[in-house]
Write a protein that holds these residues in place. Structure first.
Motif, short mmCIF file in Angstrom:
data_model
loop_
_atom_site.label_atom_id
_atom_site.label_comp_id
_atom_site.label_asym_id
_atom_site.label_seq_id
_atom_site.Cartn_x
_atom_site.Cartn_y
_atom_site.Cartn_z
N MET A 168 0.82 -1.21 0.00
CA MET A 168 0.00 0.00 0.00
C MET A 168 0.86 1.26 0.00
SD MET A 168 -3.14 -0.89 2.54
CE MET A 168 -4.09 -2.39 2.32
N GLY A 169 2.03 1.17 0.63
CA GLY A 169 2.92 2.31 0.63
C GLY A 169 3.37 2.70 -0.76
N LEU A 170 3.29 1.72 -1.68
CA LEU A 170 3.75 1.97 -3.05
C LEU A 170 2.63 2.41 -3.99
CD1 LEU A 170 6.08 -1.11 -3.29
CD2 LEU A 170 6.82 1.27 -3.42
N TYR A 171 1.39 2.35 -3.48
CA TYR A 171 0.24 2.68 -4.34
C TYR A 171 0.38 4.04 -5.02
CZ TYR A 171 -2.59 -1.33 -2.83
OH TYR A 171 -3.07 -2.58 -2.61
N GLY A 172 0.97 4.97 -4.30
CA GLY A 172 1.12 6.30 -4.87
C GLY A 172 1.96 6.25 -6.14
N PRO A 212 -7.40 5.23 5.65
CA PRO A 212 -7.73 6.47 4.93
C PRO A 212 -6.66 7.55 5.10
CG PRO A 212 -9.40 5.94 6.61
CD PRO A 212 -8.43 4.82 6.60
N LEU A 213 -5.95 7.53 6.24
CA LEU A 213 -4.92 8.55 6.44
C LEU A 213 -3.78 8.38 5.43
CD1 LEU A 213 -4.49 9.04 10.28
CD2 LEU A 213 -5.78 10.38 8.64
N LEU A 214 -3.34 7.13 5.29
CA LEU A 214 -2.27 6.86 4.31
C LEU A 214 -2.77 7.23 2.91
CD1 LEU A 214 0.54 5.62 3.66
CD2 LEU A 214 -0.69 3.52 3.13
N ALA A 215 -4.02 6.83 2.64
CA ALA A 215 -4.58 7.14 1.32
C ALA A 215 -4.50 8.63 1.04
CB ALA A 215 -6.03 6.65 1.25
N THR A 216 -4.84 9.44 2.05
CA THR A 216 -4.78 10.89 1.86
C THR A 216 -3.37 11.33 1.53
OG1 THR A 216 -6.41 11.01 3.61
CG2 THR A 216 -5.46 13.08 2.90
N THR A 217 -2.38 10.82 2.28
CA THR A 217 -1.02 11.28 2.02
C THR A 217 -0.49 10.76 0.69
OG1 THR A 217 0.02 9.46 3.22
CG2 THR A 217 -0.45 11.42 4.48
N LEU A 218 -1.08 9.66 0.20
CA LEU A 218 -0.62 9.14 -1.10
C LEU A 218 -1.37 9.78 -2.27
CD1 LEU A 218 -0.15 5.33 -0.44
CD2 LEU A 218 1.59 7.09 -0.61
N ALA A 275 8.18 -0.68 7.62
CA ALA A 275 8.55 -1.15 6.28
C ALA A 275 7.73 -0.42 5.23
CB ALA A 275 8.33 -2.66 6.19
N ARG A 276 6.47 -0.20 5.53
CA ARG A 276 5.62 0.51 4.58
C ARG A 276 6.15 1.92 4.32
NH1 ARG A 276 -0.60 1.68 5.89
NH2 ARG A 276 0.29 3.46 6.96
N SER A 277 6.56 2.59 5.38
CA SER A 277 7.06 3.96 5.18
C SER A 277 8.37 3.94 4.40
CB SER A 277 7.20 4.68 6.51
OG SER A 277 8.28 4.14 7.24
N LEU A 278 9.17 2.88 4.63
CA LEU A 278 10.41 2.76 3.85
C LEU A 278 10.10 2.60 2.37
CD1 LEU A 278 12.67 0.39 5.98
CD2 LEU A 278 12.76 2.88 5.77
N ALA A 279 9.10 1.77 2.10
CA ALA A 279 8.71 1.53 0.71
C ALA A 279 8.24 2.81 0.04
CB ALA A 279 7.63 0.46 0.64
N GLN A 280 7.68 3.70 0.84
CA GLN A 280 7.18 4.96 0.27
C GLN A 280 8.32 5.81 -0.29
OE1 GLN A 280 4.19 5.82 3.63
NE2 GLN A 280 3.87 7.48 2.19
N ASP A 281 9.53 5.58 0.23
CA ASP A 281 10.70 6.28 -0.29
C ASP A 281 10.49 7.79 -0.30
OD1 ASP A 281 13.21 6.47 -1.23
OD2 ASP A 281 12.65 6.24 -3.34
N TYR A 284 -9.93 -1.78 -7.34
CA TYR A 284 -9.67 -2.71 -6.24
C TYR A 284 -8.64 -2.15 -5.26
CZ TYR A 284 -8.18 -6.99 -3.90
OH TYR A 284 -7.88 -7.94 -2.97
N LYS A 285 -7.53 -1.71 -5.82
CA LYS A 285 -6.44 -1.18 -5.01
C LYS A 285 -6.90 0.03 -4.20
CE LYS A 285 -3.13 1.60 -6.95
NZ LYS A 285 -3.57 1.85 -8.28
N GLU A 286 -7.62 0.94 -4.86
CA GLU A 286 -8.05 2.16 -4.20
C GLU A 286 -9.06 1.87 -3.09
OE1 GLU A 286 -7.60 1.83 -7.39
OE2 GLU A 286 -6.25 3.44 -8.01
N PHE A 287 -9.99 0.95 -3.37
CA PHE A 287 -10.97 0.60 -2.35
C PHE A 287 -10.28 -0.04 -1.15
CE2 PHE A 287 -14.56 0.49 -5.58
CZ PHE A 287 -15.20 1.57 -5.02
N LYS A 288 -9.34 -0.91 -1.43
CA LYS A 288 -8.63 -1.61 -0.37
C LYS A 288 -7.89 -0.61 0.51
CE LYS A 288 -5.33 -5.43 0.09
NZ LYS A 288 -4.61 -6.44 -0.68
N LEU A 289 -7.16 0.28 -0.13
CA LEU A 289 -6.36 1.25 0.60
C LEU A 289 -7.24 2.18 1.44
CD1 LEU A 289 -3.67 2.66 1.21
CD2 LEU A 289 -3.98 3.99 -0.87
N THR A 290 -8.26 2.76 0.81
CA THR A 290 -9.07 3.73 1.54
C THR A 290 -9.90 3.06 2.64
OG1 THR A 290 -10.72 3.60 -0.20
CG2 THR A 290 -9.23 5.47 -0.26
#
Lengths: 273, 400, 314
Positions: free
Chosen positions: A121-125, C184-190, A172-178, C174-180
């Protein structure tokens, strides 16, 4: 600077120069941050510039607004006033340069996701909208898990990990975010000795890679050993700077007041000298 | 209009008057019990409770037909409803405590499955071809127009009994909602209290089936307490206001519906309750939106003004638009961003004030924390003179 | 066979598509602790449907669909508003809004005389699954004949399209639904706005609810948003597997429920059938009960049994 005239006048008035502020060099700069719940400020007028490539502990008594400071600075909770700039950009447009590790209690541990899923998930961005993460992303995620010694648990559902292991997965997730700036909310709370060691090691590596790291930290005893800088809060800004100069008994007294036993204070003073 | 007026003034017949009064008592009882359900954050449990009545209603009807050849006996049907909805409540609790599923999922499961079971049973009744089964449809949305005298009396009396039971247990329920652990440690059986709260809720829902209908009865237990929440912070007052709102809405709703039989009573009552809610939400001076907005704006102004002045005193630029606007408006700053002499002197004063506040907080963090006005108003206005002067002696002499 | 194709098959298809559309989306509702959003949405669309009907004067779908969608979006915003402005917990805010909207729908129905024409509250609750017919079908080959298939009732085709749409949306996001849903906080920052994803989810829920609603009734819709997902939740710890299981459970409930409703009483020697929509929901509920009791890892009885055994082993 847009307020050049004013600046000149201020210098003349007060006899000391306004600190030179070059926004592009500052990885994380917060100005005038105030947060209020029910019309009562919990964080009052905090301005702070994080030193680049340094490991900084955010310390202060319970209810000092340490977590609130991180969340509000990121814009994750509403703020009454204040702005955050990341390398001179408003935080909203620079979130991709920031990795935020929330408190462990913040997520649903029963969620159907494995350790590897969480790191991915950290890499989704970087994956971007619509697309599914590919092999290279998986590889990266596995490497991040390896870095925190969790590769053996990649396919374990996160709820079935111990508290320390969960914390390591998040790291680890935050590391992956780089990212460039790492903001961590009490990563050491309730973890075992092995995890504590692993986290310290990772933090050290991050700093070596010239990342800027801010960590909300509870245990005053270990501040000296782990960190190079501190930011001390108590509902407002108390002090900041290198540990040697800012982590003083006087500042601690200011932040903690009567809440810190005098013997405890003496012990810390002895340590810091 | 004429008809409505006469209905609301209780002068359009004995039956109508009784129905209206019965509805009002019911509304008061459910408004009161709803407060405690709301405070325990279990509002939607009442949704499961109401939907779970259907299989009981239909089964009781079938059983009545088989046993006596008459299924429409109201007390018997209500007993059936109570039985199956108690089962529903127990199922929600069992799912919540014994599986990994969360309460909302448990509620959804119970309400839909029980109701669906009721539907299946209902089609069986239809195939039995009994005259008078049409009466069952009335339980869905409520119908007061064709109500028998005996039924109206039953509803009024039963609501009265429940209402009295709530008043008698008010102290214990308040304690339960406020601090469960304290209630347990002071010798109350918390589990039993919780259960009796739910039993009373089930009673209200069941009694209201005929008047409001099972789809909308949950509104009677949710909307009045939510509306009342805007008017007060104190539980006894909350119960009083909620009961009043519930009674008022039900009374007017029943009156309207008695003059226009085609309008479902439940629908009308809910819409009136919503109107009362809307008024509370917007206009209550205590927690209403309008009042809160005004308070927040005022607060924001205070904070921004103070922060702006402190920034000036620190010799730093003011970046935030709102702060700048306030500085200029108070002529602390010129339109082009230059600080005026007046601005400087006020800023120095403010910096001094902040220093005193900080010093106060340092010396007595607990007191500073509990003080609503800490660092929001000038310190001399908040703290006694001797305290302030003592703080001042602790600071370096004030030089401007 | 002809009778099956003409009378039973369209109803089975209707029930199954409805079950599938709702059952798949339900996974995310259950994981986000918004299970009752399904309940809420299927109540609040009523006034939208009535208004849509009043405008277009027929029960065919587009205006009703639009009205329902609008009602759903308005309600969600209203809930959010009440929750924030009034500092009210979300369950209570939902309760206020969905009862009010449903009441509005009920009153509108009665007021406008729409009650006489195909629309009434009972219909909205129970649906009318059994009325779907495919009289043109004569043999199994017709299942492969495009022209004949196009003669299936509109509702069936509509639900098919909606189910397909939902499937596509779930795969694409799928990915977006899973993440949010998870963080949701991580989703916001990403940069994945949880607000947008939740709105998309709610809109899809509304679309599914409305499409299924007129055919199968709101109670089946509510059951399908929750029971298959909850069943799957008891059986697995992997999201993709959970989605798959919930799909299978939806199918099983749709087909099995209909068969039980249509033929169950016959097998017992009675000559009537019971509400198919009701029976499908009951079947889904029964499957969930089985899963809650006997799931391999998380079942209540399984765990009891394991505890007993490990106690004996010690």
């Amino acid at each position: 600077m847009r307020m050049g005239g004013q600046k000149a006048r201020l210098v003349a008035q007060q006899g000391e120069p306004v600190s030179a502020y070059n926004p592009d060099d500052n990885p994380f700069h917060v100005s005038g941050l105030t947060v209020a719940y029910h019309n009562k400020p919990v964080l009052w007028n905090v301005s702070y510039t994080a030193p680049k490539g340094q490991l900084t502990a955010i310390i202060g008594p319970n209810g000092a607004g340490k977590s609130t400071f991180l969340k509000a600075a990121l814009g994750l909770i509403p703020r009454l006033s204040g702005e955050t700039q990341v390398f001179g950009q408003p935080v909203k447009t620079a979130l991709n340069k920031i990795a935020y590790v929330p408190q462990r209690s913040a997520v649903d541990w029963d969620f159907p996701a494995t350790a590897l899923d969480v790191v991915l998930m950290g890499l989704y961005g970087k994956v971007g909208w619509f697309r599914w993460p590919g092999k290279s992303h998986r590889q990266k995620a596995k490497k991040a898990l390896q870095a925190v010694g969790m590769e053996a648990f990649a396919n374990r559902q996160i709820g079935q990990l111990s508290g320390g292991q969960q914390q390591r997965v998040f790291l680890a997730r935050s590391l992956a975010q780089d990212a460039e700036v790492y903001l961590m909310d009490e990563p050491f709370s309730g973890v075992d000795a092995a995890t504590e060691k692993a986290i310290v090691e990772v933090l050290r590596q991050l700093v070596e890679a010239d990342k800027t790291v801010l960590v909300v930290h509870h245990d005053l005893e270990t501040v000296n050993d782990y960190y190079s800088n501190i930011l001390m809060l108590n509902g407002q800004y108390i002090a900041s700077g290198p540990v040697e100069t800012a982590f003083t008994a006087q500042n601690l007294q200011k932040a903690y007041g009567g809440r810190l036993a005098s013997t405890q204070l003496e012990g810390l003073k002895a340590k810091s000298c | 209009m004429q008809e409505f007026l006469s209905a609301i003034l209780l002068s359009s017949g004995y039956n109508t008057a009784l129905v209206c009064i019965g509805a009002a008592i019911l509304g008061a009882a459910s408004g009161a019990i709803g407060v405690f359900i709301l405070l325990r954050k279990r509002s939607l449990v009442s949704d499961a409770v109401s939907h779970a009545t259907l299989p009981g209603v239909v089964l009781a009807f079938i059983l009545g037909e088989i046993l006596w050849g008459y299924g429409r006996s109201l007390p018997f049907i209500l007993a059936g409803a109570a039985f199956s909805s108690m089962l529903g409540v127990m199922a929600v609790d069992a799912i919540k405590t014994h599986t990994r599923l969360t309460e909302d999922t448990a509620i959804g499961t119970v309400l839909s499955t029980f109701f669906a079971l009721g539907m299946v049973l209902l089609t069986i009744v239809q195939s039995m071809s009994i005259a008078g089964q049409a009466g069952l449809e009335g339980f869905l949305l409520g119908a007061t127009s064709g109500m028998l005298f005996s039924e109206a009396v039953t509803i009024a009396v039963a609501s009265m009994i429940v209402g009295i039971a709530i008043v008698l247990r008010m102290k214990e329920f308040t304690l339960l909602c406020f601090d469960e652990n304290f209630a347990a440690s002071s010798g109350y059986n918390v589990k039993w209290l919780d259960r009796s709260l739910l039993i009373l809720l089930v009673s209200v829902v069941v009694i209201g089936l005929k008047t409001v209908g099972l789809v909308l009865i949950v509104a009677l237990a949710i909307i009045p307490p939510v509306a009342a929440r805007f008017w007060t912070e104190r539980v006894p007052v909350l119960v009083g206001i909620s009961a009043t709102i519930g009674a008022l809405g039900s009374y007017i709703g029943a009156a309207i519906s008695s003059t226009a039989p085609s309008l479902p009573t439940g629908g009308i009552i809910v819409l009136i309750l919503f109107f009362l809610f809307l008024v509370s939400l917007l206009l209550s001076p205590v927690r209403g939106v309008l009042a809160a907005y005004i308070r927040h704006r005022r607060f924001q102004k205070i904070v921004h003004t103070r922060q702006g002045l402190l920034t000036i005193a620190n010799g730093q630029p003011i970046l935030e638009p709102l702060t700048r606007k306030l500085m200029i408006k108070n002529s602390y700053m010129c339109g082009d961003g230059r600080v005026t002499d007046y601005g400087f002197s006020v800023a120095q004063k403010m910096a001094r004030d902040q220093e005193l506040w900080n010093r106060f907080k340092e010396l007595d963090p607990e007191a500073a924390h509990s003080l609503q006005d800490w660092s929001l108003r000038p310190i001399e206005e908040v703290l006694p003179y001797d305290v302030v002067s003592e703080l001042e002696t602790g600071l370096k002499p004030h030089t401007v | 066979m002809e009778i099956f194709l003409q009378y039973d098959l369209p109803s089975i298809l209707l029930g199954t598509f409805a079950a599938l559309a709702c059952g798949l989306l339900g996974n995310f509702l259950v994981l986000r602790r918004q299970a009752l959003m399904g309940d809420t949405i299927s109540h609040v669309v009523l006034p939208g449907i009535v208004v849509g009907f009043l405008v277009s004067h027929n029960t065919s779908s587009l205006p009703m669909m639009l009205g329902a969608g609008a009602a759903a979006v308005v309600s969600v915003m209203l809930i959010e508003l009440i929750r924030r402005l009034g500092n009210i917990e979300s369950g209570a805010a939902m309760g206020v809004v969905f009862t009010t909207m449903f009441a509005l729908g009920v009153v509108l129905l009665e007021q406008t005389g729409a009650a006489g024409v195909h629309l009434d509250v009972e219909h909205a609750l129970y649906g009318n699954l059994e009325s779907a017919l495919w009289l043109e079908a004569t043999s199994l080959n017709d299942l492969l004949d495009w022209h004949k298939l196009m003669l299936l009732p509109d509702e069936v085709k509509q639900l098919f399209v909606v189910t397909l749409l939902i499937l596509i949306v779930i795969v694409v996001f799928y990915k977006e639904f899973k993440l949010t849903s998870f963080d949701p906080l991580l989703a916001t920052t990403l940069g994945f706005s949880p607000k947008i994803m939740s709105l998309l989810l709610i809109v899809m829920v509304a679309v599914a609810a409305v499409a299924a609603f007129t055919a199968v009734g709101s109670i089946l819709v509510i059951a399908m948003f929750i029971c298959p997902a909850a069943t799957a939740r008891m059986l697995t710890d992997k999201l993709s597997t959970q989605l798959f299981i919930s799909g299978v459970v939806s199918l099983l409930s749709g087909v099995g429920g209909y068969i039980l409703a249509a033929f169950g009483p016959l097998w017992l020697g009675y000559d009537f059938s019971v509400s198919a929509a009701g029976m499908i929901a009951v079947t889904a509920g029964a499957l969930q009960v089985l899963a809650m009791l006997f799931a391999p890892r998380y079942g209540i009885l399984t765990r009891r049994w394991q505890q007993k055994h490990s106690a004996l082993a010690n």
